[in-house]
Design an enzyme around this catalytic site. Structure first.
Site, mmCIF file in Angstrom:
data_model
loop_
_atom_site.group_PDB
_atom_site.id
_atom_site.type_symbol
_atom_site.label_atom_id
_atom_site.label_comp_id
_atom_site.label_asym_id
_atom_site.label_seq_id
_atom_site.Cartn_x
_atom_site.Cartn_y
_atom_site.Cartn_z
ATOM 1 N N ARG A 266 0.997 -0.868 0.153
ATOM 2 C CA ARG A 266 -0.128 0.082 0.162
ATOM 3 C C ARG A 266 0.844 1.649 -0.156
ATOM 4 N NH1 ARG A 266 -4.082 -3.232 3.753
ATOM 5 N NH2 ARG A 266 -5.432 -3.459 2.636
ATOM 6 N N TYR A 404 -6.218 -2.420 -6.635
ATOM 7 C CA TYR A 404 -5.161 -2.635 -6.007
ATOM 8 C C TYR A 404 -4.556 -3.390 -4.975
ATOM 9 C CZ TYR A 404 -1.826 -1.799 -9.551
ATOM 10 O OH TYR A 404 -0.890 -0.338 -10.203
ATOM 11 N N GLU A 405 -4.242 -3.802 -4.010
ATOM 12 C CA GLU A 405 -3.534 -3.493 -2.869
ATOM 13 C C GLU A 405 -4.763 -3.455 -1.656
ATOM 14 O OE1 GLU A 405 -1.332 -4.405 -2.521
ATOM 15 O OE2 GLU A 405 0.505 -4.045 -4.007
ATOM 16 N N GLY A 406 -5.943 -3.628 -2.006
ATOM 17 C CA GLY A 406 -7.044 -3.627 -0.828
ATOM 18 C C GLY A 406 -8.438 -2.400 -1.571
#
Length: 597
Positions: A266, A404-406
């Protein structure tokens, strides 16, 4: 820890001094040399070939990755004993920042390989696993990919159905299942695969070599909105044999591995958006200076200058906050190593400590690059919509960063949720400051004339008031809903937006104050203007989100009191002239025909 080092989330309840933060102006000579070599590589090997990436030339992505490996860029974060450079966290952020500016396709390939493709083995692998795999990954001899997401398991990563069944002789596991959206799948040598053993509550990680003769097959390349030359394919495992010694960490530890990998991903995703913003600003002002309308360059028009000022300001804020957090993480890692912790444990715990800031940065900077590229298209006008200019690909590539990455929605809720958990564990004292805010609301406000003679005196006071606004809203929400607060997602999202703006605005002001002290305020008037402009917009957003949150759970006298408090906490004594601030910033950008900060 006993060391006097900042803790994650503590920014909300403590006053940070400008001399205690790290800024891009503090890069060492070695870091500046590394930055310049990365920029030179991108300008030579990537930027001139953007059309090849846009035409889905996956082989060229792989070729360029190998060149990056030859120059050592893939091993920046890898310890020296595994053929890496063993550089600190700030330096790894720096490389991720400047290697990502030209195209999202290469940025994604780089990030997936160096982050989630290599890092889980570096941080969780046994010594034998690290010796076998990491040197090849660090040099680009092999490439890595990360298999977590499944058709039915996206944000709910631990719900994956992929199975790992132990063989009768106990020598290997047979993995069967389907993974999707796997970056680098088309040319990777090794997968990090997450699967469930029997009916375990949590998934388990495995290191799986890519061998088509061992039950591994790939779907066709996905045709995507952006990052077009990033190889993205489904991966199918059909009783793929994996030696038991290739289990990563312990059984059932896969979910923890996945979450910690995402924390690092993140903050590095935030870094990966920064040079893309710089280049978008630079391309936009280049065009605005050249485009003549009504017998004058459009860079002379106020409407265009406002866009350029806002674009540069968000980039400057992103830089300020990203490198502040990166150095906090590096200091925490080094302190743990000094206490004889292993590199693995120190880095894992160092990053985990600042998981709140990692989520904040992921959300803020990914949304800023989307807005920046959108404004870039607008400045280019009709040409911005054409594939002949770099703006439309910049806009398309930016869009994935919010997913992406949550997703940003998940990260917003995580940032507040993790902060509350830290408070419950006693790692951050929220109760004391929140109680004081409640007492202040019941008291009579001061009518004394404040002294704002020092630079940023009012701005720093305003940051303090915004922190009170968050404590008021979030504290009351926790009091009302308790553990059920997580079910009130819209309220959490509003609170998260307040938290994000506090961190970003404070980081920007602290960086600029430090810069003004070293160079003189008169020499950094544009940076001062950006810090003041960012804060002005942040105050407006906090006011709006505060009202939204308060109205969702408070009524009658309680609501009226909290709204009065919010008004007090978002009120300027001296309202800044934001048009003049934007003009100051734009004048510098237009004159230098670049992002000059």
């Amino acid at each position: 820890m006993s060391d006097n080092i900042a803790r994650g989330g503590q920014f909300l309840v403590t006053e940070t001094k400008s001399e205690d933060i790290f800024t891009p102006e503090d890069f060492s000579e070695e870091q500046i040399m590394m930055r310049d070599s990365v920029k030179e590589f991108i300008d030579r090997e990537v930027w001139p070939h953007k059309d090849r990436f846009e035409k889905k030339d996956y082989a060229f992505t792989e070729e360029t990755m190998r060149k990056a490996g030859e120059l050592g860029f893939l091993g920046i974060a890898v310890p020296e004993e595994y053929n890496g450079m063993g550089m600190g966290f700030v330096s790894t952020m720096l490389v991720c920042d400047y290697i990502s500016g030209a195209t999202g396709s290469f940025s994604t390939a780089f990030g997936a390989h160096t982050g989630i493709g290599t890092m889980p083995i570096t941080l969780y692998g046994t010594e034998e696993q690290k010796q076998k795999y990491v040197p090849k990954l660090a040099t680009g001899e092999w490439f890595g990919a990360y298999c977590l997401t499944e058709p039915g398991a996206g944000s709910d990563a631990n719900s994956g159905k992929t199975k790992a069944v132990l063989s009768e002789d106990g020598t290997h596991y047979k993995i069967s299942g389907q993974k999707m959206w796997i970056s680098n799948a088309g040319f990777c040598s090794v997968f990090i695969v997450f699967a469930r053993i029997e009916d375990d509550k949590n998934i388990t990680g495995f290191i799986v070599e890519n061998d088509p003769e061992n039950g591994i097959s790939l779907g066709e390349e996905e045709h995507k909105l952006g990052i077009r030359a990033s190889s993205t394919r489904q991966v199918f495992f059909n009783e793929t044999k994996v030696p038991v010694e290739n289990m990563l960490s312990e059984r059932g530890n896969g979910f923890k591995i996945a979450m910690n990998a995402l924390n690092v991903g993140r903050i590095k995703l935030a870094a990966a958006c920064l040079d893309a913003q710089r280049r978008t600003v630079a391309n936009s002002v280049n065009y605005a200076n050249e485009r003549i309308q009504f017998e004058t360059p459009i860079a002379n028009f106020g409407a265009i200058r406002a866009k350029l000022a806002n674009m540069a300001t968000s980039c400057y804020a992103g830089e300020s906050a990203s490198y502040r957090a990166a150095k906090n993480i590096e200091d925490r890692i080094n302190a743990r190593i000094a206490k004889s912790e292993s590199h693995q444990d120190a880095e894992l715990k160092g990053v985990e400590e600042f998981a709140i800031e990692c989520s904040i940065l992921k959300v803020a900077v990914s949304e800023d690059i989307q807005h920046c590229s959108d404004e870039g298209i607008q400045i280019f006008g009709g040409m911005g919509f054409s594939e002949d200019t770099p703006m439309e690909s910049a806009w398309r590539d930016a869009r994935i960063a919010r997913i992406y990455e949550g997703t940003n929605e998940i990260n917003r809720m995580l940032s507040v949720g993790m902060l509350i958990k830290k408070a419950m564990k006693g790692h951050v004292d929220l109760l004391g400051p929140a109680t004081k805010v409640g007492e202040e609301l019941m008291g009579i406000p001061s009518f004394d004339t404040p002294d704002y003679s020092e630079l940023f005196a009012e701005e720093k006071e305003m940051i303090g008031k915004l922190k009170k606004a968050f404590l008021m809203v979030a504290g009351s929400a926790v009091q009302k809903y308790g553990p059920d607060l997580e079910e009130h997602q819209q309220l959490l999202m509003a609170a998260a937006d307040i938290l994000i703006e506090i961190y970003m605005a404070e980081s920007t002001i602290l960086r600029t104050e430090k810069l003004a002290k070293s160079k003189g305020a008169e020499n950094v008037k544009e940076q001062i203007a950006m810090a003041q402009l960012y804060l002005y917009d942040a105050v407006d957003l906090v006011n709006a989100k505060g009202k939204e949150g308060i109205a969702s759970f408070a009524e009658g006298d309680e609501q009226r009191m909290m709204l009065m408090g919010l008004k007090r906490f978002t009120k300027y004594t001296n309202l800044p002239n934001v048009i003049a601030l934007r003009e100051t910033i734009a004048a510098k950008i237009v004159a230098e025909n670049n992002y000059p900060f």
